[in-house]
Design a protein around this motif. Structure first.
Motif, short mmCIF file in Angstrom:
data_model
loop_
_atom_site.label_atom_id
_atom_site.label_comp_id
_atom_site.label_asym_id
_atom_site.label_seq_id
_atom_site.Cartn_x
_atom_site.Cartn_y
_atom_site.Cartn_z
N LYS A 185 15.68 7.96 -11.84
CA LYS A 185 14.64 8.75 -11.20
C LYS A 185 13.33 7.94 -11.15
CE LYS A 185 12.70 13.34 -12.32
NZ LYS A 185 11.91 13.72 -11.28
N HIS A 186 13.03 7.34 -12.28
CA HIS A 186 11.83 6.54 -12.38
C HIS A 186 11.88 5.38 -11.37
CE1 HIS A 186 8.43 4.55 -14.24
NE2 HIS A 186 9.14 3.43 -14.29
N ARG A 187 13.00 4.70 -11.35
CA ARG A 187 13.12 3.55 -10.45
C ARG A 187 12.98 3.96 -8.98
NH1 ARG A 187 17.69 -0.61 -12.65
NH2 ARG A 187 16.76 -0.88 -14.70
N LEU A 188 13.63 5.06 -8.63
CA LEU A 188 13.59 5.49 -7.23
C LEU A 188 12.19 5.90 -6.84
CD1 LEU A 188 16.89 7.60 -6.94
CD2 LEU A 188 16.46 5.31 -6.06
N GLU A 189 11.53 6.61 -7.75
CA GLU A 189 10.22 7.14 -7.39
C GLU A 189 9.15 6.05 -7.36
OE1 GLU A 189 9.87 10.74 -9.79
OE2 GLU A 189 11.79 11.36 -8.92
N GLU A 190 9.45 4.91 -7.98
CA GLU A 190 8.58 3.75 -7.86
C GLU A 190 8.69 3.14 -6.46
OE1 GLU A 190 7.91 0.93 -11.06
OE2 GLU A 190 6.49 2.62 -11.04
N ILE A 191 9.89 3.26 -5.88
CA ILE A 191 10.15 2.58 -4.61
C ILE A 191 9.61 3.38 -3.43
CG2 ILE A 191 11.95 1.72 -3.08
CD1 ILE A 191 13.73 1.40 -5.61
N ILE A 192 9.88 4.67 -3.42
CA ILE A 192 9.60 5.42 -2.19
C ILE A 192 8.10 5.64 -1.97
CG2 ILE A 192 11.80 6.65 -2.21
CD1 ILE A 192 9.96 9.14 -3.07
N ASP A 193 7.80 5.97 -0.73
CA ASP A 193 6.44 6.33 -0.36
C ASP A 193 6.44 7.84 -0.15
OD1 ASP A 193 4.05 6.89 0.81
OD2 ASP A 193 4.24 5.42 2.43
N ALA A 194 5.84 8.56 -1.08
CA ALA A 194 5.92 10.02 -1.07
C ALA A 194 5.30 10.63 0.20
CB ALA A 194 5.25 10.59 -2.31
N THR A 222 8.82 1.48 10.11
CA THR A 222 8.12 0.22 9.82
C THR A 222 9.02 -0.71 9.06
OG1 THR A 222 7.35 1.04 7.71
CG2 THR A 222 5.93 1.47 9.59
N ASP A 223 8.68 -1.99 9.01
CA ASP A 223 9.47 -2.96 8.24
C ASP A 223 9.43 -2.62 6.76
OD1 ASP A 223 10.41 -4.32 10.32
OD2 ASP A 223 9.03 -6.03 10.18
N ALA A 224 8.26 -2.16 6.30
CA ALA A 224 8.14 -1.79 4.89
C ALA A 224 9.10 -0.65 4.58
CB ALA A 224 6.71 -1.38 4.58
N GLY A 225 9.24 0.28 5.53
CA GLY A 225 10.16 1.41 5.36
C GLY A 225 11.59 0.94 5.25
N LYS A 226 11.98 -0.02 6.11
CA LYS A 226 13.35 -0.54 6.06
C LYS A 226 13.63 -1.18 4.71
CE LYS A 226 13.86 -1.27 11.00
NZ LYS A 226 13.35 -2.17 12.03
N ARG A 227 12.59 -1.86 4.20
CA ARG A 227 12.76 -2.51 2.90
C ARG A 227 12.95 -1.45 1.80
NH1 ARG A 227 8.68 -5.94 3.05
NH2 ARG A 227 7.29 -4.89 1.60
N ARG A 228 12.14 -0.38 1.90
CA ARG A 228 12.27 0.70 0.90
C ARG A 228 13.68 1.30 0.95
NH1 ARG A 228 7.42 2.37 2.96
NH2 ARG A 228 8.29 4.29 3.82
N LEU A 229 14.20 1.51 2.17
CA LEU A 229 15.54 2.09 2.32
C LEU A 229 16.58 1.24 1.61
CD1 LEU A 229 17.33 4.26 3.80
CD2 LEU A 229 17.73 2.51 5.52
N ARG A 230 16.49 -0.08 1.86
CA ARG A 230 17.46 -0.98 1.22
C ARG A 230 17.36 -0.92 -0.30
NH1 ARG A 230 16.08 -4.63 5.26
NH2 ARG A 230 14.74 -5.78 3.86
N ARG A 231 16.12 -0.88 -0.76
CA ARG A 231 15.93 -0.88 -2.22
C ARG A 231 16.41 0.42 -2.85
NH1 ARG A 231 10.06 -2.20 -3.61
NH2 ARG A 231 10.88 -2.33 -5.74
N VAL A 232 16.15 1.55 -2.18
CA VAL A 232 16.63 2.84 -2.69
C VAL A 232 18.15 2.84 -2.73
CG1 VAL A 232 16.83 5.30 -2.15
CG2 VAL A 232 14.62 4.18 -1.99
N ALA A 233 18.76 2.37 -1.64
CA ALA A 233 20.23 2.36 -1.57
C ALA A 233 20.79 1.49 -2.68
CB ALA A 233 20.67 1.84 -0.21
N LYS A 234 20.18 0.36 -2.92
CA LYS A 234 20.68 -0.57 -3.92
C LYS A 234 20.65 0.06 -5.31
CE LYS A 234 20.76 -5.37 -4.93
NZ LYS A 234 20.46 -6.68 -4.42
N GLN A 235 19.56 0.75 -5.62
CA GLN A 235 19.49 1.41 -6.93
C GLN A 235 20.58 2.47 -7.05
OE1 GLN A 235 17.97 0.57 -9.56
NE2 GLN A 235 16.88 -1.06 -8.51
#
Lengths: 343, 96
Positions: free
Chosen positions: B52-61, B13-26
């Motif tokens: 850890k906190h930042r990453l876990e805020e971004i991802i969809d578990a 999904t587009d939301a997933g692509k956005r999450r990937l970019r944000r995780v990578a950036k962190q």
């Protein structure tokens, strides 16, 4: 204990520093050559200067990373650090320690012990490699005597005794210095160590090399935020970089003395390149000076494994490493200051 | 300590692509990219907690996963590299 942080050295003259998020970027012609998170760094030292973005300076200030600019020859030009950096605390610690006779004595012993060990190593080397041509008796005696000064240094009660032992060790060492010279002996002979002005070729050469070394050590101390004028062994005198002279003690034999001897023995310089002035002062001609400078720069690029860090580094970075270790000791991150020992 | 961080983010999904970019950036902010979704980060415990906190805020578990491998301070004995993408040692001499 705090994690020891790293220093980024930028030696490419056309490198431009920038930042991306939390990363420090080193760019050459818009191509990213290196990227490192800023939290892994304690300082950035640039030799030669193409530029750094204000945003990077902002990031460095914010994170307490010292950003220093040196000329490509290593002369210190300036530094960017943030308001909350520990520099003033570091300097105050340095002043307090310099005022404390027992701490000053302890650190002085470190500098001088390393100097004696390194001088001995030099004499030892010539004794081992050139047994047949040197005066073995005199060298062995000097080595034993120097070992004795080391023992007495360990027990020395105060700064004056330490300075006395240092003088004695220097005297023994320099009285055997001629033994290190294996060729051009008639033109390179030293009566004793003298300066201001140096009155023979060897002394002129040594003085010049010590000046180069002083520059490097002062730059190194300034880039880590120490005050090069307040020393532990050398007392303050207007305009004298006392702390630099302290740190230099341990570096002189390996950095300057050995290079001087090599230049003479390999006949890279000759007596023709020296001029005697009317007042007896000996100075070097431009050509000789250039030869020495080239050799100095080349020497600094030689890689060694630093005995304390156990890292391979170019010899030219040793003054920075020592300054950094001293700063860490002053900040309380290191139990004691590890001086530079070289075999 | 060195922490190896790997992730799988669902990008259907587009939301997933956005999450990937944000995780990578962190991750880029905290460490070195050694392979596409693999990062080596030299961190102290508080920096790790922050990341850890930042990453876990971004991802969809529900759809994504994160793995942390703790290589400790002695990590140099535990890492070997072969092939392309030469890395640097963040504790070694950094000279460009």
């Amino acid at each position: 204990m705090r994690r020891l942080l790293n220093t980024l050295y930028v030696t490419m003259p056309d490198a431009y520093l920038a930042c991306d998020g939390e990363n420090v970027l080193v760019k050459v012609k818009d191509e990213i050559k290196f990227r490192v998170p800023v939290h892994n760094l304690e300082s950035i030292i640039c030799f030669g200067f193409a530029g750094a973005s204000p945003k990077l300076m902002y990031l460095c200030c914010e994170r307490g990373v010292a950003l220093s600019f040196l000329t490509e020859y290593g002369k210190f030009m300036g530094r960017v650090t943030g308001g909350i950096s520990g520099n003033v605390l570091l300097r105050r610690a340095q002043y307090r320690w310099a005022d404390d006779p027992s701490i000053s004595a302890r650190l002085s012993k470190r500098f001088i012990a390393a100097k004696i060990v390194n001088s001995r190593a030099l004499l030892h080397r010539v004794l081992r490699d050139h047994k047949e041509v040197v005066d073995q008796n005199s060298l062995e005696k000097a080595l034993r005597w120097l070992a004795g000064t080391l023992d007495r240094l360990e027990k020395a009660p105060d700064g004056n005794v330490i300075r006395g032992i240092e003088g004695e060790a220097a005297q023994i060492y320099f009285s055997n210095f001629n033994q290190l010279v294996l060729s051009q002996k008639e033109n390179f002979y030293m009566e004793n160590r003298n300066r201001r002005p140096p009155t023979d070729n060897i002394n002129a050469l040594l003085s010049f090399l010590y000046t180069l070394l002083t520059h490097d050590v002062v730059a190194a101390l300034e880039s880590v935020g120490l005050d090069p004028q307040v020393g532990f062994l050398h007392r303050e005198r207007s305009g004298r970089p006392s702390l630099a002279l302290d740190v230099m003690e341990e570096l002189r034999p390996h950095f300057a003395d050995r290079l001087a001897v090599t230049l003479i023995n390999r006949k890279q310089i000759s007596a023709d390149g020296f001029i005697v002035k009317e007042n007896g002062a000996v100075i070097m001609e431009d050509e000789t000076r250039k030869e020495v400078l080239t050799a100095w720069q080349k020497r600094k690029q030689e890689e060694i494994t630093h005995p304390y860090l156990e890292e391979k580094i170019p010899l030219g970075l040793v003054p920075y490493v020592q300054a950094l270790l001293l700063a860490r000791h002053l900040r309380g991150d290191l139990e004691d200051y590890p001086p530079f020992f070289w075999k | 300590m060195l922490v190896l961080i790997t992730y799988d983010v669902n990008v259907t999904t587009d939301a997933g692509k956005r999450r990937l970019r944000r995780v990578a950036k962190q991750c880029v902010n905290y460490g070195q990219r050694v392979q596409n979704s693999v990062f080596e980060c030299l961190l102290d415990p508080s920096q790790f907690a922050e990341l850890k906190h930042r990453l876990e805020e971004i991802i969809d578990a529900e759809t994504d996963s994160l793995r942390y491998y703790f290589l400790g301070n002695n990590w140099k004995n535990r890492v070997e590299h072969v092939g392309t993408k030469v890395t640097y040692d963040p504790e070694g001499v950094l000279m460009v």
